[in-house]
Design a protein around this motif. Sequence first.
Motif, PDB file in Angstrom:
ATOM      1  N   THR A 140     -36.180  22.978  14.032  1.00 36.75           N
ATOM      2  CA  THR A 140     -37.288  23.641  13.330  1.00 36.75           C
ATOM      3  C   THR A 140     -37.294  23.172  11.878  1.00 36.75           C
ATOM      4  O   THR A 140     -36.271  23.279  11.201  1.00 36.75           O
ATOM      5  N   PRO A 141     -38.411  22.678  11.379  1.00 36.79           N
ATOM      6  CA  PRO A 141     -38.423  22.206   9.993  1.00 36.79           C
ATOM      7  C   PRO A 141     -38.256  23.352   9.002  1.00 36.79           C
ATOM      8  O   PRO A 141     -38.766  24.443   9.217  1.00 36.79           O
ATOM      9  N   ALA A 142     -37.505  23.108   7.934  1.00 38.54           N
ATOM     10  CA  ALA A 142     -37.282  24.101   6.881  1.00 38.54           C
ATOM     11  C   ALA A 142     -37.814  23.525   5.569  1.00 38.54           C
ATOM     12  O   ALA A 142     -37.957  22.307   5.436  1.00 38.54           O
ATOM     13  N   PRO A 143     -38.134  24.389   4.574  1.00 42.02           N
ATOM     14  CA  PRO A 143     -38.651  23.881   3.296  1.00 42.02           C
ATOM     15  C   PRO A 143     -37.701  22.861   2.675  1.00 42.02           C
ATOM     16  O   PRO A 143     -36.491  23.073   2.653  1.00 42.02           O
ATOM     17  N   GLU A 166     -37.136  19.950   3.845  1.00 41.56           N
ATOM     18  CA  GLU A 166     -36.476  19.126   4.854  1.00 41.56           C
ATOM     19  C   GLU A 166     -37.468  18.209   5.584  1.00 41.56           C
ATOM     20  O   GLU A 166     -38.674  18.419   5.545  1.00 41.56           O
ATOM     21  N   ALA A 167     -36.906  17.216   6.235  1.00 44.73           N
ATOM     22  CA  ALA A 167     -37.696  16.317   7.081  1.00 44.73           C
ATOM     23  C   ALA A 167     -37.197  16.412   8.512  1.00 44.73           C
ATOM     24  O   ALA A 167     -36.015  16.666   8.755  1.00 44.73           O
ATOM     25  N   SER A 215     -41.970  14.234  10.222  1.00 45.14           N
ATOM     26  CA  SER A 215     -42.762  15.195   9.437  1.00 45.14           C
ATOM     27  C   SER A 215     -41.930  15.697   8.272  1.00 45.14           C
ATOM     28  O   SER A 215     -40.704  15.590   8.283  1.00 45.14           O
ATOM     29  N   ILE A 216     -42.625  16.239   7.278  1.00 37.80           N
ATOM     30  CA  ILE A 216     -41.970  16.700   6.052  1.00 37.80           C
ATOM     31  C   ILE A 216     -42.467  18.094   5.718  1.00 37.80           C
ATOM     32  O   ILE A 216     -43.659  18.387   5.863  1.00 37.80           O
ATOM     33  N   THR A 217     -41.567  18.985   5.292  1.00 37.67           N
ATOM     34  CA  THR A 217     -41.948  20.313   4.815  1.00 37.67           C
ATOM     35  C   THR A 217     -41.537  20.403   3.350  1.00 37.67           C
ATOM     36  O   THR A 217     -40.358  20.601   3.057  1.00 37.67           O
ATOM     37  N   ARG A 221     -32.834  17.049  11.790  1.00 38.97           N
ATOM     38  CA  ARG A 221     -33.459  17.448  10.523  1.00 38.97           C
ATOM     39  C   ARG A 221     -32.444  17.340   9.401  1.00 38.97           C
ATOM     40  O   ARG A 221     -31.252  17.549   9.599  1.00 38.97           O
TER      41      ARG A 221
END
Lengths: 328, 328
Positions: free
Chosen positions: A20-23, A25-26, A63-65, A123
């Motif tokens: 799961t993406p986190a702020p 993180e990629a 993806s990036i967050t 991630r």
Amino acid sequence: MRALVLSDQLTFNPNYPAPTPAPGEAIIRVTRAGICNTDLELIKGYMGFRGVLGHEFVGVVESITPAPAGPLPIIRPGERVVGEINAVPLASPSRDWHQRAQDPARTTLGIDRRDGVFADYTRLPLVNLHRVPDAVSDDEAVFVEPLAAACQIVQQVHLKPTDRVAVLGDGKLGLLCAQVLATTACDLTAIGKHAAKLDILKQRGIRTMQVSEAGSIEARRFDVVVECTGSPAGFDLARQLLRPRGTLVLKSTYEGLPQANLTMIVVDEITVVGSRCGPFEPALRLLAHKRVDVTSLIHARYPLHEGVRALEHAGRPGVLKVLLDIVS
Amino acid sequence: MRALVLSDQLTFNPNYPAPTPAPGEAIIRVTRAGICNTDLELIKGYMGFRGVLGHEFVGVVESITPAPAGPLPIIRPGERVVGEINAVPLASPSRDWHQRAQDPARTTLGIDRRDGVFADYTRLPLVNLHRVPDAVSDDEAVFVEPLAAACQIVQQVHLKPTDRVAVLGDGKLGLLCAQVLATTACDLTAIGKHAAKLDILKQRGIRTMQVSEAGSIEARRFDVVVECTGSPAGFDLARQLLRPRGTLVLKSTYEGLPQANLTMIVVDEITVVGSRCGPFEPALRLLAHKRVDVTSLIHARYPLHEGVRALEHAGRPGVLKVLLDIVS
């Protein structure tokens, strides 16, 4: 997603939950991964790790967050990256790789409370990622993490052009350390047990020596000895090869609590330097400029779903690097 | 002459041959000597030493034999001296105490192939001798050798004013090390097991702590830990008190081959510094300026002919320095 998961034993799981993406993180789509001795030790119980194994990898950013208050990320989706393994919380004051590597709040990719890279996706914080130059192939990039660990030696210890330096051990780490030290002007000797492995160094002009011959060389000859065997016998030989007031660099971890001649460390006034994770950018530069040869270390490659076999193969005596092709 | 001689066991010999003067050496009439833990270990078999025991002393120069081609000696008969214990041949290129301490051709006073100081007379190269200022008493001067070893810590390691430093062990060496480190601006804590011994430091304004309380302090608090216990448990506690990338100074020798957690030295990237003999002049300065208190460490004194009893006394638990009065 597919993943090699360590619980009581290592199993291939075709339906492991994707990260799961986190702020900050990629999410990275892993393309290739390398098997390290640490992975084999983790399977035996080191660190009590549970989760997706693996920390040596190259992949493509999926993806990036971005972090809410953070700077704009300089890595973009679609870029090919490698990643530092020590991850710290967004709020941590650790600002660079050197601080992150010893941050008490860190988790470590595939080693300590953070799922690793033997999977379709992984991630990591954006600050951990490094773009891979076009001049560096996937097969080379997968060596950046252990090559950075080898670079950490010259980051910690000043090797003078007049220094006589020995690298002890011709396993994966020993071969990488010897090649990195050979980029300096020091007087280098690589000492190991396996002619075929030492030949990789010999072909690059590095002086090599069988450990059985080490007794015949002048005792206490070396100013610096880098211990890459991880065995008590290796520690003791390293100490004996070293001159009084010399520097003994420890790169390997040891099984259990080995006996060590601490008295002779005092009597000879030796400095022992523990050395672990290192800087990624110099490792990428060495690869881009072809100053080290890592692909000669590749002994086998397996698809991800045959990962359990791949790790068994990596554990056989004499085997160097085994790769996992995640996307081939 | 009279001498305490170690062969299969330690005996008092009233008719031991007096030392023969050699070129570049002085004969010294020993006035007072100190018993060190190393003497007790030598009796147990350490180094396989045979001969006159003892290396901590103060005495008066009896005679001098100048070297044929050497400079004129700056020490004269009748002067009160202490002496460095590492003696090198006249032809050795080692020019200073620091080189002599690791010269491969060295003999060591009362420790390695050189008769020591528990006797009426001893001999040493002139370059090993240091004049004792009037401000330093015989009781103080006898501590110069171990105090110099304590000074070697600050010779090898830069202790910054902001550094949190712990000394582990409240034996003779630990108490001297703590006092020398207290001459720097570092934030010092001495950790030991014996309230009475720690009180010697407390009275000089040094913060002390029982080893049983060490578990309650913030783990990994210290930038530098000096290990003076010589026990595997002490080594392990020292490592645990140290922050990642901290410096562990080993001052003590260890019985046999202790087990040591080399893996955590690598993981925490600790630097271990072996530290032994040190510079005499700074030790004499500290004594002359009353910046350290050594006489509080004196627990007993014996005449030379009761030396065997004196060494038994020195070996009892909790006993600090035992002196031998050679000439009283």
